[in-house]
Design a protein around this motif. Structure first.
Motif, PDB file in Angstrom:
ATOM      1  N   PRO A  18       0.952  -1.338   0.177  1.00  0.00           N
ATOM      2  CA  PRO A  18      -0.130  -0.137  -0.056  1.00  0.00           C
ATOM      3  C   PRO A  18       0.881   1.267   0.078  1.00  0.00           C
ATOM      4  CG  PRO A  18      -0.224  -1.224   2.468  1.00  0.00           C
ATOM      5  CD  PRO A  18       0.566  -2.192   1.389  1.00  0.00           C
ATOM      6  N   ASN A  28      -5.787   7.582   4.240  1.00  0.00           N
ATOM      7  CA  ASN A  28      -5.374   8.270   2.848  1.00  0.00           C
ATOM      8  C   ASN A  28      -6.701   8.604   2.248  1.00  0.00           C
ATOM      9  OD1 ASN A  28      -2.440   8.083   1.926  1.00  0.00           O
ATOM     10  ND2 ASN A  28      -2.700   6.452   3.262  1.00  0.00           N
ATOM     11  N   SER A  29      -7.684   8.032   2.267  1.00  0.00           N
ATOM     12  CA  SER A  29      -9.121   8.512   1.616  1.00  0.00           C
ATOM     13  C   SER A  29      -9.420   9.943   2.405  1.00  0.00           C
ATOM     14  CB  SER A  29     -10.234   7.596   1.713  1.00  0.00           C
ATOM     15  OG  SER A  29      -9.685   6.259   0.821  1.00  0.00           O
ATOM     16  N   MET A  70       0.465   4.041  -2.885  1.00  0.00           N
ATOM     17  CA  MET A  70      -0.012   5.393  -2.407  1.00  0.00           C
ATOM     18  C   MET A  70       1.341   6.334  -2.997  1.00  0.00           C
ATOM     19  SD  MET A  70      -3.223   5.363  -1.823  1.00  0.00           S
ATOM     20  CE  MET A  70      -3.206   7.162  -1.532  1.00  0.00           C
ATOM     21  N   SER A  71       2.339   6.057  -2.771  1.00  0.00           N
ATOM     22  CA  SER A  71       3.271   7.145  -3.247  1.00  0.00           C
ATOM     23  C   SER A  71       3.171   7.284  -4.770  1.00  0.00           C
ATOM     24  CB  SER A  71       4.663   6.476  -2.865  1.00  0.00           C
ATOM     25  OG  SER A  71       5.072   5.296  -3.858  1.00  0.00           O
ATOM     26  N   VAL A 123       0.412   6.990  -6.393  1.00  0.00           N
ATOM     27  CA  VAL A 123      -0.929   7.792  -6.807  1.00  0.00           C
ATOM     28  C   VAL A 123      -0.624   9.476  -6.590  1.00  0.00           C
ATOM     29  CG1 VAL A 123      -3.215   8.162  -5.603  1.00  0.00           C
ATOM     30  CG2 VAL A 123      -2.296   5.866  -6.220  1.00  0.00           C
ATOM     31  N   TYR A 124       0.139   9.455  -5.465  1.00  0.00           N
ATOM     32  CA  TYR A 124       0.339  10.984  -5.132  1.00  0.00           C
ATOM     33  C   TYR A 124       1.207  11.796  -5.981  1.00  0.00           C
ATOM     34  CZ  TYR A 124      -1.941  10.519  -0.464  1.00  0.00           C
ATOM     35  OH  TYR A 124      -2.663  10.173   0.593  1.00  0.00           O
ATOM     36  N   GLY A 184      -9.133  -0.900  -0.900  1.00  0.00           N
ATOM     37  CA  GLY A 184      -9.199   0.533  -1.219  1.00  0.00           C
ATOM     38  C   GLY A 184     -10.544   0.968  -1.603  1.00  0.00           C
ATOM     39  N   PHE A 233      -5.511   2.599   3.569  1.00  0.00           N
ATOM     40  CA  PHE A 233      -6.159   3.437   2.621  1.00  0.00           C
ATOM     41  C   PHE A 233      -7.416   4.272   3.363  1.00  0.00           C
ATOM     42  CE2 PHE A 233      -4.976  -0.407  -0.367  1.00  0.00           C
ATOM     43  CZ  PHE A 233      -3.855   0.418  -0.622  1.00  0.00           C
ATOM     44  N   VAL A 262      -5.938   4.951 -10.548  1.00  0.00           N
ATOM     45  CA  VAL A 262      -5.101   3.986 -10.019  1.00  0.00           C
ATOM     46  C   VAL A 262      -4.584   2.834 -10.663  1.00  0.00           C
ATOM     47  CG1 VAL A 262      -4.960   2.408  -8.114  1.00  0.00           C
ATOM     48  CG2 VAL A 262      -6.004   4.734  -7.589  1.00  0.00           C
TER      49      VAL A 262
END
Length: 360
Positions: A15, A351-352, A19-20, A22-23, A313, A348, A69
């Protein structure tokens, strides 16, 4: 390991890696694409079409962010994937707005509008006047440009021919759903149940509302777009990937969407697939079962960790939505689904919430 699985760009295995990416890549590039389509939509001559196009971008941006994603699975081709996914999802969201708040109740109008989604995944298909059966006509070429962009991006996917039939099949099911769920309210349920009787052999263990929900997800199409980046993709690979997503993972996606929208849909007079269970407990048990079926399915396709993270997610994204806390029954279901959550889902979830707070 199959030839298809060998030598492909690696997906993130955990994860934090996901996410890295994604950002760093997904969120900013999705935003850039949406800004271009927003600017295009601002020039739509017909005021109603312009209003719905802009509203779909503003209120449903997270659909494109979630779809984006899948670009983390092939960073070298992310520009193609993100442009394609955003264009296709923007068509979906725009047409959903047009049909939900429609000036028409004509099923043939809805089918013609959604022909654009079939043309978008069919390279060489010539766009037609998708508005021919409704009063609003002049979008200044907006929908045609979205369709053409999808076709142009698909032309750059070397393995697309192997996935084309599976993608078209999912797009066709999606189109059928949009027709039946937007006709006159007194006809919707019977039309959907009749359709399910025709299709139930594809998922006999699902209830009619769950099958309908599964057809409403674009995630299977996006996963097949990602798979099509590989020139070694074979038809049997595409079939296996489709089976990994449809019906269960796709069903989970849309049932969660409907779960949090119950009050909103009730106020708008819209059909909601969570309203057809005999009790909250039954709904909870069915969604929990669908989660487990989806987890089992993704074990059979490449990059299983990525797809497991998609499942976690989805649960995190929807159950962290502010709408959950505003609905007592939904809050109860959410707490039970989140009980004993794995760390990935909690990660997640956090993060959401951060994304909603800082990027909206």
């Amino acid at each position: 390991m199959s030839e298809f699985e060998q030598g492909r760009p690696s997906s993130p295995r955990g994860p934090i890696g996901l996410m890295s990416r994604v950002y760093k890549y997904v969120l900013p590039e999705v935003e850039n694409c949406l800004n271009l389509w927003r600017k295009d939509a601002e020039g739509i001559p017909d005021p109603e079409l312009r209003r719905q196009a802009l509203a779909s971008i503003e209120t449903k941006k997270f659909h494109c962010q979630g779809g984006g994603v899948y670009a983390v699975g092939n960073l070298p081709m992310r520009h193609i994937l993100i442009s394609l996914i955003v264009s296709y999802q923007t068509i979906s969201d725009y047409l959903d707005n047009l049909c939900d708040r429609s000036t028409s109740m004509d099923p043939e109008d809805f089918r013609l509008l959604h022909r654009s989604m079939l043309d978008a995944v069919t390279p060489g298909a010539e766009p037609v006047n998708y508005y021919a059966l409704r009063a609003e006509q002049d979008d200044g070429g907006y929908l045609h440009r979205l369709v053409r962009n999808c076709q142009d991006m698909i032309d750059k996917l070397p393995g697309y021919a192997s996935a084309a039939q599976e993608i078209y099949d999912l797009a066709e099911l999606y189109t059928d759903l949009q027709v039946y769920k937007h006709i006159r309210p007194d006809l919707r349920e019977s039309a959907l149940q009749k359709w399910w009787e025709e299709k139930r052999g594809r998922a006999p263990h699902l209830y009619w509302n769950e099958f309908a929900a599964a057809t409403g997800s674009t995630l299977g199409v996006f996963m097949l777009f990602l798979a099509s980046c590989d020139p070694r993709l074979k038809k049997e690979d595409a079939s296996q990937i489709r089976a990994g997503y449809f019906p269960h993972l796709c069903c989970l996606h849309i049932m969660l969407d409907y779960l949090i929208d119950q009050d909103e849909d009730r106020a708008g007079g819209d059909l909601n697939f969570c309203n057809y269970y005999d009790s909250t407990e039954t709904m909870l048990n069915r969604i929990a079962s669908i989660v487990e079926w989806a987890r089992k399915d993704v074990r059979n396709i490449p990059d299983t960790p990525l797809h497991r993270m998609v499942i976690e997610g989805l649960l995190a994204l929807y159950l962290s939505d502010p709408k959950v806390s505003e609905q007592r029954e939904v809050r109860t279901v959410s707490k039970k689904l989140m009980k004993r959550s794995p760390l990935t889902r909690l990660f997640f979830f956090a993060n959401s919430r951060w994304i909603r707070k800082h990027l909206y």
